[in-house]
Design a protein around this motif. Structure first.
Motif, PDB file in Angstrom:
ATOM      1  N   MET A  42      19.314  -3.088   5.069  1.00  0.00           N
ATOM      2  CA  MET A  42      17.812  -2.156   5.391  1.00  0.00           C
ATOM      3  C   MET A  42      16.723  -3.101   4.927  1.00  0.00           C
ATOM      4  N   GLU A  43      17.377  -4.042   3.921  1.00  0.00           N
ATOM      5  CA  GLU A  43      16.043  -4.708   2.819  1.00  0.00           C
ATOM      6  C   GLU A  43      15.503  -5.850   4.136  1.00  0.00           C
ATOM      7  N   LEU A  44      16.151  -6.335   4.669  1.00  0.00           N
ATOM      8  CA  LEU A  44      15.746  -7.297   5.885  1.00  0.00           C
ATOM      9  C   LEU A  44      14.814  -6.791   7.109  1.00  0.00           C
ATOM     10  N   VAL A  45      15.370  -5.122   7.056  1.00  0.00           N
ATOM     11  CA  VAL A  45      14.560  -5.133   8.128  1.00  0.00           C
ATOM     12  C   VAL A  45      13.543  -5.052   7.914  1.00  0.00           C
ATOM     13  N   VAL A  46      12.895  -4.187   6.189  1.00  0.00           N
ATOM     14  CA  VAL A  46      11.427  -3.563   5.641  1.00  0.00           C
ATOM     15  C   VAL A  46      10.920  -4.952   5.852  1.00  0.00           C
ATOM     16  N   LYS A  47      11.457  -6.146   5.592  1.00  0.00           N
ATOM     17  CA  LYS A  47      10.906  -7.502   5.728  1.00  0.00           C
ATOM     18  C   LYS A  47      10.667  -8.097   6.617  1.00  0.00           C
ATOM     19  N   LEU A  48      11.132  -7.795   7.331  1.00  0.00           N
ATOM     20  CA  LEU A  48      10.456  -8.087   8.988  1.00  0.00           C
ATOM     21  C   LEU A  48       9.346  -7.780   9.426  1.00  0.00           C
ATOM     22  N   HIS A  49       9.542  -6.010   8.912  1.00  0.00           N
ATOM     23  CA  HIS A  49       7.619  -5.660   9.474  1.00  0.00           C
ATOM     24  C   HIS A  49       6.871  -6.010   8.669  1.00  0.00           C
ATOM     25  N   ASN A  64      -0.383   3.066   3.690  1.00  0.00           N
ATOM     26  CA  ASN A  64      -1.017   1.674   3.651  1.00  0.00           C
ATOM     27  C   ASN A  64      -1.878   1.676   5.517  1.00  0.00           C
ATOM     28  N   PRO A  65      -2.318   1.334   5.871  1.00  0.00           N
ATOM     29  CA  PRO A  65      -3.548   0.915   7.464  1.00  0.00           C
ATOM     30  C   PRO A  65      -2.524  -0.223   7.661  1.00  0.00           C
ATOM     31  N   LYS A  66      -2.019  -0.821   7.084  1.00  0.00           N
ATOM     32  CA  LYS A  66      -1.881  -2.192   7.432  1.00  0.00           C
ATOM     33  C   LYS A  66      -1.178  -2.213   8.432  1.00  0.00           C
ATOM     34  N   TYR A  67       0.401  -1.087   7.923  1.00  0.00           N
ATOM     35  CA  TYR A  67       1.536  -1.726   8.208  1.00  0.00           C
ATOM     36  C   TYR A  67       1.881  -0.092   8.889  1.00  0.00           C
ATOM     37  N   GLY A  68       0.904   0.391   9.902  1.00  0.00           N
ATOM     38  CA  GLY A  68       0.850   1.504  10.421  1.00  0.00           C
ATOM     39  C   GLY A  68       1.319   2.695  10.612  1.00  0.00           C
ATOM     40  N   MET A  69       2.480   3.231  11.320  1.00  0.00           N
ATOM     41  CA  MET A  69       3.095   4.046  11.216  1.00  0.00           C
ATOM     42  C   MET A  69       4.377   4.326  10.152  1.00  0.00           C
ATOM     43  N   VAL A  70       4.614   2.881  10.023  1.00  0.00           N
ATOM     44  CA  VAL A  70       5.704   2.711   8.882  1.00  0.00           C
ATOM     45  C   VAL A  70       5.259   3.721   8.365  1.00  0.00           C
ATOM     46  N   GLY A  71       3.740   2.852   7.337  1.00  0.00           N
ATOM     47  CA  GLY A  71       3.792   3.138   6.241  1.00  0.00           C
ATOM     48  C   GLY A  71       3.368   5.231   5.875  1.00  0.00           C
ATOM     49  N   SER A  97      14.825  -1.427  -1.959  1.00  0.00           N
ATOM     50  CA  SER A  97      14.126  -1.223  -0.855  1.00  0.00           C
ATOM     51  C   SER A  97      13.242  -0.611  -0.590  1.00  0.00           C
ATOM     52  N   LEU A  98      13.020   0.012  -0.942  1.00  0.00           N
ATOM     53  CA  LEU A  98      11.580   1.369  -1.385  1.00  0.00           C
ATOM     54  C   LEU A  98      10.676   0.395  -1.934  1.00  0.00           C
ATOM     55  N   THR A  99      11.250   0.775  -3.257  1.00  0.00           N
ATOM     56  CA  THR A  99      10.178   0.167  -4.515  1.00  0.00           C
ATOM     57  C   THR A  99      10.189  -1.437  -4.706  1.00  0.00           C
ATOM     58  N   ARG A 100      10.898  -1.376  -3.584  1.00  0.00           N
ATOM     59  CA  ARG A 100      10.188  -3.393  -3.821  1.00  0.00           C
ATOM     60  C   ARG A 100       9.230  -3.913  -2.733  1.00  0.00           C
ATOM     61  N   HIS A 101       9.169  -2.967  -1.611  1.00  0.00           N
ATOM     62  CA  HIS A 101       8.122  -2.510  -0.667  1.00  0.00           C
ATOM     63  C   HIS A 101       6.962  -1.065  -0.697  1.00  0.00           C
ATOM     64  N   ARG A 102       6.679  -1.176  -1.994  1.00  0.00           N
ATOM     65  CA  ARG A 102       6.229   0.311  -1.857  1.00  0.00           C
ATOM     66  C   ARG A 102       4.512   0.105  -1.351  1.00  0.00           C
ATOM     67  N   ARG A 103       4.512  -1.483  -1.158  1.00  0.00           N
ATOM     68  CA  ARG A 103       2.232  -1.198  -1.004  1.00  0.00           C
ATOM     69  C   ARG A 103       2.668  -1.118   0.125  1.00  0.00           C
ATOM     70  N   ILE A 126       4.147   7.530   7.810  1.00  0.00           N
ATOM     71  CA  ILE A 126       5.649   8.484   8.547  1.00  0.00           C
ATOM     72  C   ILE A 126       6.720   7.659   7.774  1.00  0.00           C
ATOM     73  N   SER A 127       7.496   6.688   8.641  1.00  0.00           N
ATOM     74  CA  SER A 127       8.236   6.446   8.370  1.00  0.00           C
ATOM     75  C   SER A 127       8.704   6.525   6.488  1.00  0.00           C
ATOM     76  N   TYR A 128       8.202   5.336   5.811  1.00  0.00           N
ATOM     77  CA  TYR A 128       8.534   5.404   5.022  1.00  0.00           C
ATOM     78  C   TYR A 128       8.362   6.904   3.113  1.00  0.00           C
ATOM     79  N   ILE A 129       6.971   8.019   4.274  1.00  0.00           N
ATOM     80  CA  ILE A 129       7.155   8.879   3.497  1.00  0.00           C
ATOM     81  C   ILE A 129       8.405   9.463   4.075  1.00  0.00           C
ATOM     82  N   TYR A 130       8.769   9.446   5.048  1.00  0.00           N
ATOM     83  CA  TYR A 130      10.179   9.958   5.088  1.00  0.00           C
ATOM     84  C   TYR A 130      11.390   9.958   5.017  1.00  0.00           C
TER      85      TYR A 130
END
Length: 467
Positions: free
Chosen positions: A277-284, A339-346, A329-335, A348-352
């Motif tokens: 998971m860490e790698l996929v979030v890092k790629l986003h 965050n509008p910069k990350y679109g639907m990932v920020g 993964s969620l705490t490291r990339h909590r920004r 929908i995905s992150y909140i879910y």
């Protein structure tokens, strides 16, 4: 005092209604979209309306291994049965204490070679390198000092020759056409940097030359319930997230990645327990921060068969590791959060994943506690609560069975009448019992996890019925 308690329960009731409505709506949408996608895919395959080509994307298959002598040979044989022309296999033995390396060397007649490995990603040094060219594709075995799964994957990437690599577990087997299916999104769209495959428990399946020749529901109750859980939680949700480039998890059991992008992003992180998971979030994050057009896809017809834990102890280890990885993964990339910069990932995905995955065990256990407290102070309508719980079990069971039978039908597996009854019966047990056991496991997984290290977390394996 009683007025304050009643007010408290009014707020708790509103919260849980919103929480349950949100989750039920998401689950319904995920199962509906997932089932529809599966049927569309089956129809397309029946009509032969799919991309056919003679061009093959060169792929390196990286198999990290630690004490996998029981399953490693079957896994490699399954890879040799793939109907694909241009790939190589690299096994990275991460300091195993058993006979993993010996089994590979003797079975595949491997010879030690002097091969320098360019370290584009940090990893522990290699101790020996073995190769064989006696088979349809080259097989390389790298023995290295122990550094963990992420470290072993980085070594495999360093040693790979091809522009794309597949990571998979040493206790899994790929279906004969899985490599062809998982590279298809790359051929269709040059911006694809990662593709997740569909992971299914192989307990009860008999696989020959990469093909399932017989399928039964697992004999034991625990893996049987996991079969149902996989289709509801993993299959349906990931198909839905794929619709808006919102996938933030690709299972470590089977995933395809663009090597250059992974190297630029820093590779796998050996300081986390959830390296996949860490790698996929890092790629986003990397692609969005550098303005790189990208897609992260999910190939639902690229199937990997893996072993589901058959004991509660092993299942507890697995889910503890998953939950810690999610937390890290969620705490490291909590920004990313909202965050509008990350679109639907920020949005929908992150909140879910924050509410319905990371925090859900605590919310569910809090709900059980409040029900018990309400019963103690005589503030609960027992018949209504029983009815509500039965409706919850029925609703979740229907969705689980819908996802399960959609998958069974669309990949042409046949179930006996007995297995069908077993699936229906155990579905309710999984929702009403196993779910709350795993909620407790996940809720307590963070207690003292920093002191316990980030080991591979060995789970008891059985030889895969591959031949």
């Amino acid at each position: 005092m009683m007025d304050a308690i009643k007010t408290f329960y009014d707020y708790v009731g509103v919260f849980f209604i919103l929480y349950m409505v949100g989750y039920a709506s998401f689950l319904f949408l995920a199962v509906a979209v997932g089932s529809s996608t599966l049927y569309q895919l089956k129809r397309r395959n029946l009509l032969k309306n799919e991309l056919l080509q003679e061009y093959y994307v060169p792929v390196t298959i990286v198999v990290p291994a630690y004490n996998e002598e029981v399953t490693i040979v079957s896994t490699i044989r399954s890879l040799l049965s793939l109907e694909y022309k241009l790939y190589e296999i690299i096994i990275v033995d991460d300091g195993s204490k058993d006979e993993t390396a010996k089994e590979l060397r003797e079975t595949f007649h491997m010879q030690q070679i002097a091969r320098p490995i360019r370290k584009m990603l940090p990893c522990q040094p290699e101790l020996a390198v073995y190769e064989t060219h006696e088979y349809k594709v080259p097989i390389t075995l790298i023995c290295k000092k122990n550094g963990g799964k992420a470290d072993a994957l980085n070594m495999g990437i360093n040693a790979s020759k091809y522009p794309y690599f597949v990571c998979m577990d040493a206790d899994s087997v790929l279906q004969y056409d899985s490599l062809e299916k998982i590279v298809r999104p790359v051929i269709e769209d040059g911006n694809v940097v990662a593709v997740g495959g569909a992971v299914r428990p192989c307990n009860g399946a008999q696989i020959q030359n990469g093909r399932v020749i017989a399928y039964r529901m697992p004999k034991k109750m625990l893996p049987c319930m996991q079969v149902l859980e996989y289709d509801r939680s993993f299959l349906a949700a990931r198909i839905l997230f794929d619709r808006f480039n919102g996938s933030i998890i690709i299972s470590g059991a089977f995933g395809l990645f663009k090597k250059s992008t992974v190297i630029d992003a820093g590779g796998y992180d050996s300081t986390t327990m959830g390296e996949d998971m860490e790698l996929v979030v890092k790629l986003h994050v990397f692609c969005r921060e550098h303005g790189i057009p990208y897609r992260i896809r999910y190939a639902t017809d690229a199937i990997c068969w893996t072993q589901a834990p058959e004991s509660l102890s092993d299942l507890r280890k697995q889910r503890r590791r998953w939950h810690i990885g999610l937390y890290e993964s969620l705490t490291r990339h909590r920004r990313i959060l909202a965050n509008p910069k990350y679109g639907m990932v920020g949005f929908i995905s992150y909140i879910y994943f924050l509410i319905y995955e990371l925090l859900s065990p605590y919310i569910e256990l809090f709900g059980v506690f409040t029900v018990a407290l309400a019963f103690a102070v005589d503030l609960i309508n027992v018949p209504f609560m029983i009815l509500f719980f039965l409706i919850y079990v029925a609703y979740s069971s229907i969705l689980s069975l819908t996802a399960f039978f959609a998958r069974i039908h669309t990949i042409d597996l046949k179930l006996t009448f007995t297995d069908t009854l077993k699936a229906i019966g155990l579905c309710a047990l999984e929702v009403s019992c196993l779910r709350f056991i795993l909620a407790w496991v996940r809720a307590t997984s963070l207690l003292g996890y920093r002191k316990k290290g980030r080991s591979w977390g060995q789970i008891q394996r059985k030889k895969i019925d591959f031949e």
